[in-house]
Scaffold this active site. Structure first.
Site, PDB file in Angstrom:
ATOM      1  N   HIS A 105       0.817  -1.217   0.000  1.00  0.00           N
ATOM      2  CA  HIS A 105       0.000   0.000   0.000  1.00  0.00           C
ATOM      3  C   HIS A 105       0.850   1.266   0.000  1.00  0.00           C
ATOM      4  O   HIS A 105       0.377   2.333  -0.358  1.00  0.00           O
ATOM      5  CB  HIS A 105      -0.974   0.008   1.182  1.00  0.00           C
ATOM      6  CG  HIS A 105      -0.352   0.305   2.505  1.00  0.00           C
ATOM      7  ND1 HIS A 105       0.009  -0.671   3.401  1.00  0.00           N
ATOM      8  CD2 HIS A 105      -0.013   1.480   3.080  1.00  0.00           C
ATOM      9  CE1 HIS A 105       0.535  -0.103   4.474  1.00  0.00           C
ATOM     10  NE2 HIS A 105       0.540   1.197   4.304  1.00  0.00           N
ATOM     11  N   ASP A 135      -0.073  -7.435   1.280  1.00  0.00           N
ATOM     12  CA  ASP A 135       0.415  -6.085   1.589  1.00  0.00           C
ATOM     13  C   ASP A 135       1.934  -6.050   1.686  1.00  0.00           C
ATOM     14  O   ASP A 135       2.495  -5.422   2.584  1.00  0.00           O
ATOM     15  CB  ASP A 135      -0.216  -5.530   2.875  1.00  0.00           C
ATOM     16  CG  ASP A 135      -0.059  -4.011   2.951  1.00  0.00           C
ATOM     17  OD1 ASP A 135       0.201  -3.385   1.908  1.00  0.00           O
ATOM     18  OD2 ASP A 135      -0.169  -3.463   4.061  1.00  0.00           O
ATOM     19  N   SER A 213       4.842   2.668   7.825  1.00  0.00           N
ATOM     20  CA  SER A 213       4.487   1.463   7.082  1.00  0.00           C
ATOM     21  C   SER A 213       5.669   0.914   6.310  1.00  0.00           C
ATOM     22  O   SER A 213       6.377   1.645   5.637  1.00  0.00           O
ATOM     23  CB  SER A 213       3.375   1.765   6.089  1.00  0.00           C
ATOM     24  OG  SER A 213       2.198   2.096   6.736  1.00  0.00           O
TER      25      SER A 213
END
Length: 369
Positions: A105, A135, A213
């Site tokens: 993402h 992901d 992230s």
């Protein structure tokens, strides 16, 4: 039922057309050593020797010194119906020649990817492979050598209550990475994040912030045990990290060019949304009904097949090669089995009028996204 999590991305301008679109950047964790060529090979499980001070306390500074050279900041750029956006995330160095692990993402909508190394130098990067369902993504940093791969270890021996540290590019503040400390709150968690079910997650109370992230979650010895990915926004101190054990075979597949998204795939060059997911204001502006079928174009990559064909943000794709398109995901489904160089016929609705455009598909690897 698995809890629902939010995957964050830090963007200067987020696509306002899609209701509930989230700002980008999920928590990051740390290190990764050159992985075994055989993903099925047994993983060494040495006894974890915590890095401590002379008083026996966990030595956060020493752990950071060990891990920091293997952690990178990732900066992305792209465009949507609302204009240009910027985002940030983190990554983990996998190889000396610049292969980096991050979240899918983080780079999913990027037209340009820049990696900032621990010495502050900036380098362009390109996609190696991405698996949105897991992901996870691998990118290749250009024009680098002698980087420091992180050390990746199994999380099997990690216990609830063990101390862990999350490291990453929180809020894209620059300079040294942000470091947060916590414990393992639970293991083998499953949750739904943005329509994707992630499994076998490590739950931690270490603070997770936008921009982290794709970064590392490390154990008390400074070894990477997970890739931080999601938080539950309406709860406190609930962060989730993809365990190394789950990530390892995915990484090997991506490095071998077997990801769901690879550089050799046909590339149309559009981002789109379901009409039902648009705000009422956008639907009114473009004369659309909430239950109308089609893929609403939110972004056209400059120089792409879609751009050359004349596709514009605000167009509604209703068919590809004569096959009706009802949702945004069906655009990808219609293109994924094509090859670069194939010609496709796009049926669109623009300003209430239906028209047909012809596009010659490009190659995904010829763009930064």
């Amino acid at each position: 039922m698995a809890p629902s999590a939010e995957i964050w991305t830090n963007r200067a301008a987020v696509m306002g057309a899609v209701a509930g679109a989230l700002a980008s950047a999920v928590v990051a964790t740390g290190i990764t050593v050159a992985l075994d060529d055989d993903a099925s090979a047994p993983v060494d499980r040495p006894v974890v020797t915590p890095v401590t001070t002379s008083t026996g306390a966990l030595d956060i500074q020493a752990i950071l010194t060990r891990v920091q050279p293997s952690v990178v900041a990732i900066q992305i750029q792209g465009s949507t119906l609302q204009g240009v956006f910027e985002g940030s995330g983190s990554g983990i160095i996998l190889s000396a020649d610049g292969m980096v692990l991050t979240n899918a993402h983080v780079i999913g909508r990027a037209s340009d990817i820049t990696v900032v190394l621990s010495d502050g130098s900036k380098h362009p990067a390109t996609l190696v492979g991405s698996s949105p369902d897991d992901d996870l993504a691998v990118i290749q940093v250009q024009d680098v050598s002698d980087l420091v791969p992180a050390e990746l270890v199994s999380a099997d021996d990690l216990r609830v209550g063990d101390e862990v540290i999350a490291i990453g590019n929180a809020l894209n503040l620059g300079g040294e990475p942000t470091v947060t400390r916590g414990i393992v709150s639970a293991k083998d968690r499953d949750l739904n994040a943005e329509g994707v079910t992630l499994q076998g997650l490590i739950q931690t109370d270490a603070a997770i912030n936008p921009g982290n992230s794709g970064g590392p979650l490390v154990n008390a010895a400074g070894q990477v045990v997970g890739v931080n990915t999601a938080i539950v926004a309406d709860a406190q101190n609930l962060g989730f990290s993809i365990s190394v054990d789950h990530a390892r075979p995915v990484i090997e597949a991506l490095r071998s060019g077997n990801g769901a998204i690879t550089p050799d795939q046909a590339f149309l060059g559009v981002s789109s949304a379901d009409v039902a997911d648009l705000t009422a204001e956008v639907r009114t502006e473009f004369g659309l009904d909430a239950d109308q079928a089609g893929a609403f174009v939110t972004d056209v990559v400059p120089g792409s097949a879609a751009d050359d064909a004349g596709l514009q943000p605000g167009d509604l794709i209703v068919a590809i090669d004569g096959t009706e398109i009802a949702t945004s995901s069906e655009v990808r489904d219609a293109i994924i089995d094509k090859a670069p160089g194939d010609e496709v016929e796009l049926t669109i609705v623009r300003a209430g009028r239906e028209r047909t455009l012809s596009a010659t598909l490009g190659r995904r690897g010829d763009t930064s996204s």
